[in-house]
Design an enzyme around this catalytic site. Sequence first.
Site, short mmCIF file in Angstrom:
data_model
loop_
_atom_site.label_atom_id
_atom_site.label_comp_id
_atom_site.label_asym_id
_atom_site.label_seq_id
_atom_site.Cartn_x
_atom_site.Cartn_y
_atom_site.Cartn_z
N ASP A 1 -1.48 -5.26 1.97
CA ASP A 1 -2.32 -6.08 1.08
C ASP A 1 -3.58 -6.61 1.76
O ASP A 1 -4.05 -7.71 1.47
CB ASP A 1 -1.53 -7.26 0.49
CG ASP A 1 -0.21 -6.81 -0.08
OD1 ASP A 1 -0.21 -5.80 -0.80
OD2 ASP A 1 0.82 -7.44 0.21
N GLN B 1 0.68 0.16 2.95
CA GLN B 1 1.30 -0.97 3.66
C GLN B 1 0.48 -1.33 4.91
O GLN B 1 -0.72 -1.17 4.90
CB GLN B 1 2.77 -0.70 4.01
CG GLN B 1 3.70 -0.61 2.79
CD GLN B 1 3.81 0.78 2.22
OE1 GLN B 1 3.84 1.77 2.95
NE2 GLN B 1 3.88 0.89 0.91
N LYS C 1 -7.08 -2.55 1.41
CA LYS C 1 -7.36 -1.16 1.81
C LYS C 1 -7.94 -0.34 0.69
O LYS C 1 -8.80 0.50 0.92
CB LYS C 1 -6.07 -0.46 2.27
CG LYS C 1 -5.51 -0.96 3.55
CD LYS C 1 -4.24 -0.23 3.89
CE LYS C 1 -3.09 -0.48 2.94
NZ LYS C 1 -2.55 -1.83 2.96
N GLY D 1 0.50 -0.84 -3.52
CA GLY D 1 -0.30 -1.27 -4.67
C GLY D 1 -1.72 -1.45 -4.20
O GLY D 1 -2.01 -2.36 -3.45
N HIS D 2 -2.57 -0.53 -4.59
CA HIS D 2 -3.96 -0.62 -4.17
C HIS D 2 -4.82 -0.99 -5.36
O HIS D 2 -4.81 -0.30 -6.36
CB HIS D 2 -4.44 0.73 -3.61
CG HIS D 2 -3.79 1.07 -2.32
ND1 HIS D 2 -3.83 2.32 -1.76
CD2 HIS D 2 -3.09 0.31 -1.46
CE1 HIS D 2 -3.17 2.30 -0.61
NE2 HIS D 2 -2.72 1.10 -0.41
#
Length: 432
Positions: free
Chosen positions: A16, A227, A19, A43-44
């Site tokens: 988080d 991650q 990225k 989750g991007h």
Amino acid sequence: MKKYKSVAVLGTQWGDEGKGKITNLLALEADYVVRYQGGNNAGHSISINGKRFALHLLPSGVLNEGVKNVIANGVVVDLEGLLKEINYVKEAINVDRVNLLISDRAHIVLPYHKIIDALQEDNKGVRKIGTTKKGIGPAYADKVSREGIRIADLYDETLFKSLLKENVKSKNELIKLYGGSERVSFTKLYNQLMEYREEIRDYVVDTSKLIFDELNSGKKVLFEGAQGVLLDIEHGTYPFVTSSSPSSSSIPVNVGIPTYMISNSIGIVKAYSTRVGTGGFPTEIDDDISKYIREKGNEFGTTTGRPRRVGWFDSVLVRHAARVSGLTHISLTLLDVLSGLDKVKIATHYELDGKKVDTILAGETDFNNSKPVYVEIDGWKEDITNVKSYKQLPKNAKEYIKLIEKYTGVKVYQFSVGPNRDQTVTLGKKIF
Ligand code: IMP
């Protein structure tokens, strides 16, 4: 030695770090964006022209025109999630086909992995991890115990049928053993997978050979980590980690290319620290400042919606990431979130039992008991979201960046002052 046009972009903390945005920005210049590990536990979020997109499994270049996106062998692929995401992107950018290639050697995440992930978490005592329950750990466990099913297996019908039958049988037994009431139906799953395999057929190739050849011919390749290094199964804060290796040192294995092909490694570093799930967090704070940062930085999980734990910047962690990943650059994100604080702090090292500690200790209890030692400077009050150059930053924000460089030993190449791509200031020369 030939210099390959390649750059790894990876998280250096507990994920988080922002990225998605940086990868998407760098992807504007790349020919390929390659996801090398993890699955749809990631989750991007990416904002383009004020519109926010959430991606989980697809590489962050899918929203850019002309960039080819690759899911490499090291990723675990949830086909249902993948197809949903493909449709989401098709609609979002109004295209008939996403620019995607998937490794024939990638393993697939199946519904029983998700059920087992949740049951294992429920059955755990001191090592409850707080996983995303996307089946990632059980899918990688099957891979290393050689029970996994790869994308290529879907097209070998006789083999696939028996593989799936054996797996469904043993996994249903395992589910029962864990006290779960759900059962997976072989026939239903088989029929569903037969449909999915046709939907992805055109995307499936040998991505190892493809990337090797393309790098050799001078193409620009961006490797996108999911991650962060501290969630790395090898180099993270075990056992509170994910089941793959986000460190850029894992790229050769996870993509199938030689180590000498990775030329640059950009560590995405958040201007403070956050963590989701359980596990040690030496600089964690739980007060009005952490609330302020959480709200302002929107520190809630993209995949799970969970509020993230918040803490001060910890240079011990980022030094560790710099070492195991060979960082050549830092991209500093969410600097704007710290505006408005009276004081800002950076942990320079820890103390344990009166002794100085400047690494992450392997022992869980030792790490949990490591007490951060801080340098503290005055904060800055100015809103910096419209800052376009280093010069325009308030004096104390500049000092903060200098301290990060000093204590991590890596140059800040870029800093970011808001969620949009144009809220990024690049200091060094172009990376590709
Ligand atoms: P898993 O990857 O679902 O097995 O979860 C293992 C640990 O990694 C948990 O603490 C999760 O919260 C964390 N994790 C997994 N993916 C992400 C991510 O994309 N960002 C932050 N934490 C993550």
